[in-house]
Design an enzyme around this catalytic site. Structure first.
Site: not given
Length: 485
Positions: A42, A183-184, A444
């Site tokens: 999947v 979340y999906i 940085h």
């Protein structure tokens, strides 16, 4: 019927199964892999990879629309849905093809078919060419999971779709209802909203993304509303009626009142269930719990020592990277190594906008366990790199134990959260203190500086945000004050 003899047979070639197969083969085992649908499972085919490809495309569309803020004018954006889906397909094909080549290169034979236990030592394998049997010394179950269904809702992948259908639209609907605020639903809902679709999200619980720190979800909720997404919380879907062009849906709110809405398409995202019900596990005397998950020990053995289970079938969290780690542990245990699935924490990422990434304990979990917590927050709006890329929503939140100074959890909502969480995951696995993050020089201008700055805030001496409460002491990692930007 002739019975094929196998050393280690693995059922399923998803992120758990193929990783286990390759590592077992590297350790000298002969490994056939039985796959009923597609190599990569999947995740690679209709989950993690294609969804992130589409989400990236949606983000590009949105960035183009807002480029004028930086003095870049773009005259119109045309979206060719077919070409977009074809491009997504090439991404999937490259990855699945690569996995297939890796399996082949490591001597793993891929068998196309559906496996079912006849007994604890033999599988029946049905394929397009017939039915065979395979006897094994060891067997690893890695059959993954599938979308859960709502009774009475006919998923036809046209008007009512699940995540698989939502990843392959023939055209974009004008309106979309996402049933489920997990979340999906939010990832796909965000993609569709960025592509100009009017999206509605309905969630039965009082809040979105159950289990995630509410401080993080509030930022995502704000982003959804900014994109015109309608949110209905504490609301249930009751019934649906398909017409020629729309789906009519009945809702019930927390107050018991009902209302109706019409949508071009409905996306069902109410969780996933393990693919264990068609394996004939009872024939091998392997039991599952009420949700269909298989119980395993720290090596990923089931109650039958020579039968193992990894990935989604072995329980929560249903995450590809958790399954891959289990695959490695299982393969090494099969090879006689003294290993165990013993991790400090498993990171999780939600590809909303902004992204959410978490690892370890939340503030609420730590307090519930009686920990005297130290909290450090640092906003992306105070980070030079975030400002320079025009993505300043969100913050980094660190949770530490004041007594020991040890890092307990990290929670990020903001740009590149999916990449930033790796540093915190490593710190947790190594048992690092919050002070260790603060002492580490970060390049940085970069987004990872926010982790260092959040650690400084937890210690009570942040430089790039103003803290209203002065540090209690300069000695020791646990002597800082809580920091809130």
């Amino acid at each position: 019927m002739a019975i094929e003899q196998a050393d280690v047979v693995i059922i399923g070639s998803g992120p758990a199964g193929y990783v286990c197969a390759i590592r077992a083969a590297q350790m000298g085992r002969q490994v056939p892999v039985i796959e009923r649908e597609y190599i990569g499972g999947v995740c690679l085919n209709v989950g993690c990879i294609p969804s992130k490809a589409l989400i990236h495309a949606g983000t590009m569309v949105e960035r183009i629309a807002h480029a004028e803020e930086m003095g870049i004018s773009v005259k119109g954006v045309d979206i060719d849905v077919k070409k977009l889906i074809d491009w997504k397909g090439t991404v999937v094909k490259k990855l699945t093809g690569g996995v297939g080549q890796l399996l082949k290169a490591n001597g793993c034979k891929v068998v196309s078919g559906e496996a079912k236990f006849i007994n604890a030592h033999t599988l029946e394998v049905k394929s397009a060419t017939g039915t065979t049997q395979m006897a094994f010394k060891d067997c690893v179950i890695a059959t993954g999971s599938r979308p859960s269904r709502i009774p009475g809702w006919d998923v036809d992948q046209k008007q009512i779709v699940d995540s698989t259908g939502a990843l392959a639209p023939a055209k974009l609907p004008d309106t979309l209802l996402c049933v489920g605020g997990g979340y999906i639903g939010l990832e796909l809902g965000t993609f569709y909203a960025k592509m100009g679709v009017k999206v509605t999200v309905v969630e039965a619980m009082p809040g979105l993304l159950s289990g995630v720190d509410p401080d993080l979800t509030r930022v995502v909720e704000k982003g959804l509303k900014k994109r015109g997404v309608m949110l209905y919380l504490s609301t249930k879907v009751k019934a649906n009626r398909k017409t020629k062009n729309t789906v009519e849906v009945d809702f019930e709110g927390a107050d018991g009142k009902t209302f109706t809405g019409n949508f071009d398409q409905v996306l069902i995202t109410v969780g996933r269930k393990p693919n264990t019900d068609s394996l004939g596990l009872e024939s091998a005397n392997i039991k599952v719990d009420a949700q269909g998950f298989i119980s395993v020990n720290e090596k990923r053995q089931t109650t039958i020592p020579h039968i193992w289970a990894i990935g989604d079938v072995a329980g929560q969290p249903l995450l590809a990277h958790k399954g891959s780690k289990e695959g490695l542990v299982c393969a090494e245990a099969l090879g006689g190594k003294d290993v165990a699935f013993d991790v400090a924490a498993i990171p999780a990422v939600i590809f909303t906008d902004p992204e959410i990434a978490t690892v370890g304990m939340t503030e609420a979990q730590a307090r519930a366990e009686g920990v005297d917590v130290m909290i450090g927050n640092f906003p992306f709006v105070a980070n030079g790199r975030a400002l320079s890329v025009n993505e300043t929503d969100g913050f980094v939140k660190l949770v530490g134990d004041r007594a020991s100074g040890r890092l307990l959890g990290a929670h990020i909502v903001g740009p590149e959260a999916s990449n930033l969480i790796a540093e915190a995951a490593l710190a947790l696995e190594m048992g690092a203190r919050v002070e260790d993050l603060a002492l580490t020089i970060h390049a940085h201008p970069t987004l990872p500086e926010t982790l260092m700055e959040a650690a400084e805030a937890a210690l009570g001496h942040a430089v790039h945000i103003y803290q209203r409460k002065a540090p209690v002491s300069s000695a020791g990692a646990g002597a800082g004050a809580s920091a809130h930007a």
